[in-house]
Scaffold this motif. Structure first.
Motif, short mmCIF file in Angstrom:
data_model
loop_
_atom_site.label_atom_id
_atom_site.label_comp_id
_atom_site.label_asym_id
_atom_site.label_seq_id
_atom_site.Cartn_x
_atom_site.Cartn_y
_atom_site.Cartn_z
N THR A 197 0.82 -1.21 0.00
CA THR A 197 0.00 0.00 0.00
C THR A 197 0.85 1.25 0.00
OG1 THR A 197 -1.87 1.10 1.10
CG2 THR A 197 -0.19 0.13 2.53
N TYR A 198 0.32 2.29 -0.68
CA TYR A 198 0.97 3.59 -0.72
C TYR A 198 -0.10 4.68 -0.69
CZ TYR A 198 3.27 7.77 -2.54
OH TYR A 198 3.72 9.06 -2.70
N ASN A 199 -0.22 5.34 0.45
CA ASN A 199 -1.13 6.48 0.62
C ASN A 199 -2.54 6.19 0.10
OD1 ASN A 199 0.80 7.99 1.89
ND2 ASN A 199 1.29 9.28 0.12
N ASN A 200 -3.11 5.10 0.55
CA ASN A 200 -4.45 4.72 0.10
C ASN A 200 -5.24 4.18 1.30
OD1 ASN A 200 -6.42 4.50 -1.86
ND2 ASN A 200 -5.77 2.49 -2.57
N ALA A 201 -5.17 4.91 2.42
CA ALA A 201 -5.72 4.42 3.68
C ALA A 201 -7.21 4.12 3.62
CB ALA A 201 -5.43 5.42 4.80
N LEU A 202 -7.99 4.96 2.95
CA LEU A 202 -9.44 4.76 2.90
C LEU A 202 -9.78 3.45 2.21
CD1 LEU A 202 -10.74 8.36 2.09
CD2 LEU A 202 -10.87 7.13 4.27
N SER A 203 -9.13 3.18 1.10
CA SER A 203 -9.39 1.93 0.39
C SER A 203 -8.81 0.74 1.15
CB SER A 203 -8.79 2.00 -1.02
OG SER A 203 -9.08 0.83 -1.74
N LEU A 204 -7.63 0.91 1.74
CA LEU A 204 -7.02 -0.16 2.53
C LEU A 204 -7.95 -0.58 3.66
CD1 LEU A 204 -4.51 -1.90 3.28
CD2 LEU A 204 -3.76 0.04 4.69
N ASP A 205 -8.64 0.36 4.24
CA ASP A 205 -9.59 0.08 5.31
C ASP A 205 -10.63 -0.96 4.85
OD1 ASP A 205 -10.86 0.35 7.80
OD2 ASP A 205 -12.15 1.96 7.08
N ARG A 206 -11.15 -0.78 3.65
CA ARG A 206 -12.14 -1.71 3.11
C ARG A 206 -11.51 -3.06 2.77
NH1 ARG A 206 -15.69 0.78 -1.58
NH2 ARG A 206 -16.82 -1.16 -1.14
N ASN A 247 6.26 3.76 2.24
CA ASN A 247 6.45 5.20 2.46
C ASN A 247 5.14 5.97 2.57
OD1 ASN A 247 9.37 5.06 2.30
ND2 ASN A 247 9.13 4.82 0.09
N CYS A 248 4.14 5.39 3.20
CA CYS A 248 2.86 6.08 3.35
C CYS A 248 2.99 7.27 4.30
CB CYS A 248 1.80 5.12 3.89
SG CYS A 248 1.43 3.75 2.78
N THR A 249 2.31 8.36 3.96
CA THR A 249 2.29 9.54 4.82
C THR A 249 0.87 9.87 5.29
OG1 THR A 249 2.11 10.97 2.86
CG2 THR A 249 4.33 10.54 3.71
N ASP A 250 -0.07 8.98 5.01
CA ASP A 250 -1.46 9.20 5.43
C ASP A 250 -1.74 8.40 6.70
OD1 ASP A 250 -1.48 6.64 4.46
OD2 ASP A 250 -3.01 6.97 2.93
N ASP A 251 -2.98 7.96 6.89
CA ASP A 251 -3.37 7.27 8.12
C ASP A 251 -3.23 5.75 8.02
OD1 ASP A 251 -4.06 9.69 9.32
OD2 ASP A 251 -6.10 9.61 8.54
N THR A 252 -2.36 5.27 7.16
CA THR A 252 -2.22 3.83 6.94
C THR A 252 -1.92 3.08 8.23
OG1 THR A 252 -1.59 3.97 4.61
CG2 THR A 252 -0.78 2.07 5.84
N ASP A 253 -0.95 3.54 9.02
CA ASP A 253 -0.59 2.83 10.25
C ASP A 253 -1.77 2.74 11.21
OD1 ASP A 253 2.01 2.11 9.66
OD2 ASP A 253 2.87 3.97 10.43
N ALA A 254 -2.54 3.81 11.34
CA ALA A 254 -3.69 3.81 12.23
C ALA A 254 -4.75 2.82 11.75
CB ALA A 254 -4.29 5.21 12.33
N VAL A 255 -4.95 2.74 10.43
CA VAL A 255 -5.92 1.79 9.86
C VAL A 255 -5.49 0.36 10.17
CG1 VAL A 255 -6.82 0.86 7.70
CG2 VAL A 255 -6.75 3.33 8.06
N VAL A 256 -4.22 0.07 9.97
CA VAL A 256 -3.73 -1.29 10.22
C VAL A 256 -3.86 -1.64 11.70
CG1 VAL A 256 -1.72 -2.81 10.13
CG2 VAL A 256 -2.16 -1.23 8.25
N GLU A 257 -3.48 -0.72 12.57
CA GLU A 257 -3.57 -0.98 14.01
C GLU A 257 -5.00 -1.28 14.43
OE1 GLU A 257 -1.86 2.31 16.03
OE2 GLU A 257 0.16 1.98 15.24
N ARG A 258 -5.93 -0.54 13.88
CA ARG A 258 -7.34 -0.75 14.25
C ARG A 258 -7.82 -2.13 13.81
NH1 ARG A 258 -11.47 0.87 11.16
NH2 ARG A 258 -10.22 2.48 10.14
N HIS A 259 -7.45 -2.55 12.61
CA HIS A 259 -7.88 -3.87 12.15
C HIS A 259 -7.12 -4.99 12.85
CE1 HIS A 259 -10.73 -2.92 8.92
NE2 HIS A 259 -10.01 -1.83 8.71
N ALA A 260 -5.85 -4.75 13.16
CA ALA A 260 -5.05 -5.78 13.84
C ALA A 260 -5.63 -6.13 15.20
CB ALA A 260 -3.61 -5.31 13.98
N ALA A 261 -6.27 -5.17 15.84
CA ALA A 261 -6.83 -5.40 17.17
C ALA A 261 -8.00 -6.36 17.15
CB ALA A 261 -7.26 -4.06 17.78
#
Length: 244
Positions: free
Chosen positions: A17-26, A50-64
């Motif tokens: 993924t690269y700066n595509n947090a909204l789609s990654l969420d789905r 090299n994502c600069t958006d909310d990618t890490d936060a999205v992954v953390e939320r789903h990982a939980a």
């Protein structure tokens, strides 16, 4: 080479993924809905390129709340090819499924992939039906070039093909390593916003030299196409990239 064990499937889902947090969420939400039997050993690895958006936060939320291990690895060299390589090197499972950050797999996708891996343990790789899901109705001419958006539909029965789309491409690790791809990749793929392409084609062609590649229609996947891609300019650029 006998491939993977026929009694237990081992599968790593690699999501680059690269700066595509909204789609990654789905994408991660769809993976979290999988109905999988206990004899399937699988996990999810997100490659943050090299994502600069909310990618890490999205992954953390789903990982939980994920039903399996969901972790992140980082690749600083920009591009889909080095990101995929990082995913391969960061995993050890017998099979590697490349699921893009704009893809939604059906709820039985992992189970069906594991079943087919057990059925054809010596194949080089396989992929399923890829249906395009447009954010907005595209201009009339755009859907005629579905192949440029990884559309894949080859009938209702499994069959051997010469190549497969990269969206939802499942490869056997031992076969991929034998091709030499891990040591050297000849074709670049998407680099940031540059529509270079061909990395998935290279993997398929190299695997297909000595191994069968299968189309498996029971592996249903929807490829999300944002409105900004449904334009003549994008179609020209991605086609030029594929040709290059």
């Amino acid at each position: 080479d006998q491939g993977t064990c026929v009694t237990r499937a081992s599968l790593a889902v690699v999501v680059c993924t690269y700066n595509n947090a909204l789609s990654l969420d789905r994408t991660l939400e769809a993976l979290g809905r999988q109905r999988v039997e206990s004899d399937v050993d699988w996990r999810i690895v997100v490659v943050n390129n090299n994502c600069t958006d909310d990618t890490d936060a999205v992954v953390e939320r789903h990982a939980a709340v994920a039903p399996v291990s969901l972790t992140t690895v980082y690749e600083t060299e920009q591009g889909l090819t080095p990101a995929r390589l990082r995913g391969v090197k960061a995993t050890t499972e017998d099979w590697i499924a490349f699921v893009d950050d704009d893809c939604l797999v059906a709820d039985d996708w992992i189970q069906n992939a594991a079943d087919f891996a057990r059925e054809k343990p010596d194949c080089g790789g396989f992929g399923g039906e890829v249906v395009l899901e447009w954010e907005k109705p595209p201009p009339e001419f755009v859907p005629r070039y579905g192949w440029a958006f990884a559309e894949q539909e080859h009938g209702s029965e499994p069959k051997v093909l010469q190549s497969l789309a990269g969206a939802g491409f499942v490869v056997r690790r031992a076969a991929l390593e034998r091709t030499g791809w891990v040591e050297r990749q000849f074709l670049a793929d998407r680099i940031g916003e540059k529509l270079i392409s061909g990395g998935d084609v290279e993997m398929a062609l190299r695997l297909g030299v000595d191994h069968e590649l299968w189309y498996v229609p029971s592996l249903g996947l929807r490829h999300l196409i944002p409105a900004r891609r449904a334009t003549l300019r994008y179609l020209m650029d991605v086609t030029y990239g594929l040709g290059s």
